[in-house]
Design a protein around this motif. Structure first.
Motif, short mmCIF file in Angstrom:
data_model
loop_
_atom_site.label_atom_id
_atom_site.label_comp_id
_atom_site.label_asym_id
_atom_site.label_seq_id
_atom_site.Cartn_x
_atom_site.Cartn_y
_atom_site.Cartn_z
N ILE A 210 42.83 42.50 36.94
CA ILE A 210 41.88 41.65 36.22
C ILE A 210 40.43 42.05 36.51
O ILE A 210 39.55 41.86 35.69
CB ILE A 210 42.12 40.16 36.53
CG1 ILE A 210 41.39 39.29 35.51
CG2 ILE A 210 41.71 39.81 37.95
CD1 ILE A 210 41.90 37.91 35.38
N GLU A 211 40.18 42.62 37.67
CA GLU A 211 38.81 43.00 38.03
C GLU A 211 38.35 44.26 37.30
O GLU A 211 37.16 44.49 37.16
CB GLU A 211 38.70 43.26 39.55
CG GLU A 211 39.07 42.09 40.42
CD GLU A 211 40.57 41.99 40.66
OE1 GLU A 211 41.29 43.00 40.54
OE2 GLU A 211 41.04 40.88 40.93
N THR A 212 39.31 45.08 36.85
CA THR A 212 38.93 46.37 36.27
C THR A 212 39.01 46.43 34.75
O THR A 212 38.45 47.33 34.14
CB THR A 212 39.82 47.50 36.84
OG1 THR A 212 41.18 47.22 36.53
CG2 THR A 212 39.63 47.63 38.33
N ASP B 33 38.13 46.87 26.71
CA ASP B 33 39.32 47.65 27.07
C ASP B 33 40.59 46.96 26.58
O ASP B 33 41.49 47.61 26.05
CB ASP B 33 39.43 47.83 28.60
CG ASP B 33 38.34 48.71 29.18
OD1 ASP B 33 37.74 49.49 28.43
OD2 ASP B 33 38.09 48.58 30.40
N LEU B 34 40.64 45.67 26.79
CA LEU B 34 41.81 44.89 26.40
C LEU B 34 42.01 44.93 24.89
O LEU B 34 43.12 45.16 24.40
CB LEU B 34 41.68 43.45 26.89
CG LEU B 34 42.91 42.57 26.80
CD1 LEU B 34 44.09 43.16 27.56
CD2 LEU B 34 42.59 41.18 27.31
N VAL C 34 49.04 43.95 30.30
CA VAL C 34 47.97 44.94 30.47
C VAL C 34 47.06 44.52 31.62
O VAL C 34 46.69 45.35 32.46
CB VAL C 34 47.17 45.12 29.16
CG1 VAL C 34 45.91 45.95 29.38
CG2 VAL C 34 48.04 45.76 28.08
N ILE C 35 46.72 43.25 31.69
CA ILE C 35 45.85 42.76 32.76
C ILE C 35 46.52 42.92 34.12
O ILE C 35 45.89 43.35 35.09
CB ILE C 35 45.44 41.30 32.50
CG1 ILE C 35 44.52 41.24 31.27
CG2 ILE C 35 44.77 40.68 33.72
CD1 ILE C 35 44.25 39.83 30.76
#
Length: 97
Positions: free
Chosen positions: A55-57, A62-63, A49-50
């Motif tokens: 990684i910035e968004t 969210d994760l 997913v990342i």
């Protein structure tokens, strides 16, 4: 969920807490999830997913929102059935006390 069902759930949860059974069930769940490689699968899905979102968004919230349904789905039915059996057994024992 109706009021009656909510009260029943709260009562069961309270009994599990008071007797220490909830902690035993949590330890059993952790052990079974480790045995089946669940943690590694969830960790790999988090990384995926990342990578896909960047990684910035992606935020922690969210994760968690993305991974939680997948994590639940990855719990083997055998583990779910074992825990349900243990809870039923506990409730039966409590009813006989």
């Amino acid at each position: 969920m109706g009021d009656r069902e909510l009260i029943i759930r709260e009562t069961i949860n309270q009994k599990l807490e008071e007797t220490g059974e909830k902690e035993k069930l949590k330890r059993l769940l952790r052990m079974r999830l480790d045995e089946c490689g669940w943690r590694e699968k969830v960790r790999a899905y988090c990384k995926q997913v990342i990578r896909e979102r960047g990684i910035e968004t992606v935020s922690v919230d969210d994760l968690v929102a993305e991974v939680t349904p997948k994590g639940r789905a990855l719990v083997p039915d055998t583990v779910k059935k074992e825990l349900l059996h243990k809870i039923r057994q506990f409730l039966t024992e409590q009813a006989n006390v």
